[in-house]
Design a protein around this motif. Structure first.
Motif, PDB file in Angstrom:
ATOM      1  N   ARG A   1      -7.971 -55.638 -18.316  1.00  0.00           N
ATOM      2  CA  ARG A   1      -9.290 -55.026 -18.148  1.00  0.00           C
ATOM      3  C   ARG A   1     -10.374 -55.823 -18.860  1.00  0.00           C
ATOM      4  N   ASN A   2     -10.072 -56.342 -20.037  1.00  0.00           N
ATOM      5  CA  ASN A   2     -11.071 -57.129 -20.751  1.00  0.00           C
ATOM      6  C   ASN A   2     -11.359 -58.454 -20.044  1.00  0.00           C
ATOM      7  N   ASP A   3     -10.323 -59.103 -19.520  1.00  0.00           N
ATOM      8  CA  ASP A   3     -10.543 -60.332 -18.763  1.00  0.00           C
ATOM      9  C   ASP A   3     -11.391 -60.050 -17.525  1.00  0.00           C
ATOM     10  N   ARG A   4     -11.109 -58.941 -16.874  1.00  0.00           N
ATOM     11  CA  ARG A   4     -11.880 -58.555 -15.684  1.00  0.00           C
ATOM     12  C   ARG A   4     -13.344 -58.313 -16.045  1.00  0.00           C
ATOM     13  N   LEU A   5     -13.578 -57.547 -17.127  1.00  0.00           N
ATOM     14  CA  LEU A   5     -14.953 -57.246 -17.538  1.00  0.00           C
ATOM     15  C   LEU A   5     -15.695 -58.512 -17.942  1.00  0.00           C
ATOM     16  N   SER A   6     -15.008 -59.430 -18.598  1.00  0.00           N
ATOM     17  CA  SER A   6     -15.635 -60.683 -18.982  1.00  0.00           C
ATOM     18  C   SER A   6     -16.137 -61.436 -17.755  1.00  0.00           C
ATOM     19  N   SER A   7     -15.335 -61.407 -16.697  1.00  0.00           N
ATOM     20  CA  SER A   7     -15.741 -62.062 -15.457  1.00  0.00           C
ATOM     21  C   SER A   7     -16.979 -61.406 -14.866  1.00  0.00           C
ATOM     22  N   HIS A   8     -17.035 -60.081 -14.917  1.00  0.00           N
ATOM     23  CA  HIS A   8     -18.208 -59.362 -14.411  1.00  0.00           C
ATOM     24  C   HIS A   8     -19.458 -59.717 -15.222  1.00  0.00           C
ATOM     25  N   PHE A   9     -19.321 -59.730 -16.537  1.00  0.00           N
ATOM     26  CA  PHE A   9     -20.488 -59.978 -17.387  1.00  0.00           C
ATOM     27  C   PHE A   9     -20.910 -61.445 -17.369  1.00  0.00           C
ATOM     28  N   ALA A  10     -19.999 -62.332 -16.948  1.00  0.00           N
ATOM     29  CA  ALA A  10     -20.351 -63.740 -16.830  1.00  0.00           C
ATOM     30  C   ALA A  10     -21.245 -63.997 -15.618  1.00  0.00           C
ATOM     31  N   ASN A  11     -21.288 -63.037 -14.709  1.00  0.00           N
ATOM     32  CA  ASN A  11     -22.112 -63.161 -13.506  1.00  0.00           C
ATOM     33  C   ASN A  11     -23.017 -61.931 -13.387  1.00  0.00           C
ATOM     34  N   PRO A  12     -23.995 -61.798 -14.289  1.00  0.00           N
ATOM     35  CA  PRO A  12     -24.853 -60.612 -14.229  1.00  0.00           C
ATOM     36  C   PRO A  12     -25.634 -60.571 -12.919  1.00  0.00           C
ATOM     37  N   ILE A  13     -25.604 -59.446 -12.256  1.00  0.00           N
ATOM     38  CA  ILE A  13     -26.261 -59.364 -10.946  1.00  0.00           C
ATOM     39  C   ILE A  13     -27.369 -58.323 -10.912  1.00  0.00           C
ATOM     40  N   ARG A  14     -27.603 -57.651 -12.032  1.00  0.00           N
ATOM     41  CA  ARG A  14     -28.582 -56.564 -12.028  1.00  0.00           C
ATOM     42  C   ARG A  14     -29.959 -57.033 -11.580  1.00  0.00           C
ATOM     43  N   GLU A  15     -30.473 -58.103 -12.188  1.00  0.00           N
ATOM     44  CA  GLU A  15     -31.809 -58.576 -11.836  1.00  0.00           C
ATOM     45  C   GLU A  15     -31.861 -59.072 -10.396  1.00  0.00           C
TER      46      GLU A  15
END
Length: 278
Positions: free
Chosen positions: A223-237
């Motif tokens: 789960r932490n590896d997965r979340l790291s991948s998500h946060f490495a590609n911020p898409i909110r803006e």
């Protein structure tokens, strides 16, 4: 164990540590209206909070994943999809037009795609961590043909998944992508993992096998590896800019003319069907 959500618009079933979330509007090819979007959002909130659940599968009833937003909901305020530029940064995130598409969950989600996953349905699939297809699957930006914008992450996530060149092809043409091509461009896969041979095994059955494998892994690490991948590609803006441009499309004369023509054609077909039954 299965329970229903929001008048059976969404079905939720637990199988061991896997939660199956099913869009249940087969008569509409599982097109998502406002109530369905809200039910999907709540189902994923519940999944994320469920300590006994390790993996979720998103799928659709009746042979299709999701054919996009329900355009008929535009005429009915009570049925309209949630539309807001408000996006607080607190996790798991706010509701999007298609429901969970602005959420960042703590656990993986698999899309099990049979039949159509097009327009907003493709945006739902792109939100998932892994997309599993079977031989019946068709994906694409079909909303291009009606002047309806990608407004829920499609213009942002599709290039991340398949690369900008392929994404531009799909977004600008709106063409259909059959299962074999989806594997080739790595838009989707089969399970056991393959980007070469399409499986005739139903996508949900493949996804259940994959979910069981993921549930066996050490969960904190995965789960932490997965979340790291998500946060490495911020898409909110980027998604907020997509939403702003989409709103410009929705208020344009072009959109209103095209969607008006669509409703006229739909009403004419319904009248013809009604007359044929008499």
């Amino acid at each position: 164990m299965m329970h229903t959500n929001n008048s059976q618009l969404v079905l939720v079933e637990k199988r061991d540590s896997t939660t199956i979330i099913t869009i249940n509007r087969p008569h509409k090819r599982n097109c998502v209206n406002g109530p369905t979007a809200k039910a999907l959002y709540q189902a994923f909130l519940d999944f994320d909070a469920d300590t006994s659940a390790a993996v979720a599968i998103l799928t659709g009833a009746g042979g299709n994943f999701c054919a996009g937003a329900d355009l008929a909901a535009i005429k009915n305020q009570d049925e309209a999809n949630p539309m807001s530029s408000e996006w607080p940064e607190t996790l798991p995130g706010p509701i999007g037009p298609m429901g969970p598409t602005r959420m960042v969950l703590s656990k993986p989600v698999i899309a099990a795609i049979s039949g159509f996953a097009v327009a907003g349905g493709l945006e739902l699939a792109l939100w998932c961590d892994i997309r599993i297809v079977d031989s019946s699957a068709t994906l694409g930006v079909f909303c291009r043909l009606r002047g309806v914008p990608l407004i829920d992450g499609g213009t942002v996530r599709l290039p991340q998944v398949v690369g900008r060149g392929v994404a531009m092809d799909l977004m600008l043409t709106g063409r259909a992508v059959k299962a074999q091509e989806a594997l080739k461009i790595q838009l989707a896969t089969c399970y056991p993992a393959s980007y070469e041979a399409v499986s005739d095994t139903p996508a949900l059955e493949q996804a259940l096998a994959l979910a069981a494998t993921l549930a066996e892994h050490p969960q904190v690490c995965m789960r932490n590896d997965r979340l790291s991948s998500h946060f490495a590609n911020p898409i909110r803006e980027a998604m907020l800019k997509e939403y702003e441009l989409g709103q410009d499309t929705l208020t344009s004369g072009e959109f209103l003319e095209r969607i008006g023509r669509f409703f006229e054609q739909t009403e004419a077909k319904n009248k013809k069907k009604g007359a044929a039954k008499l």
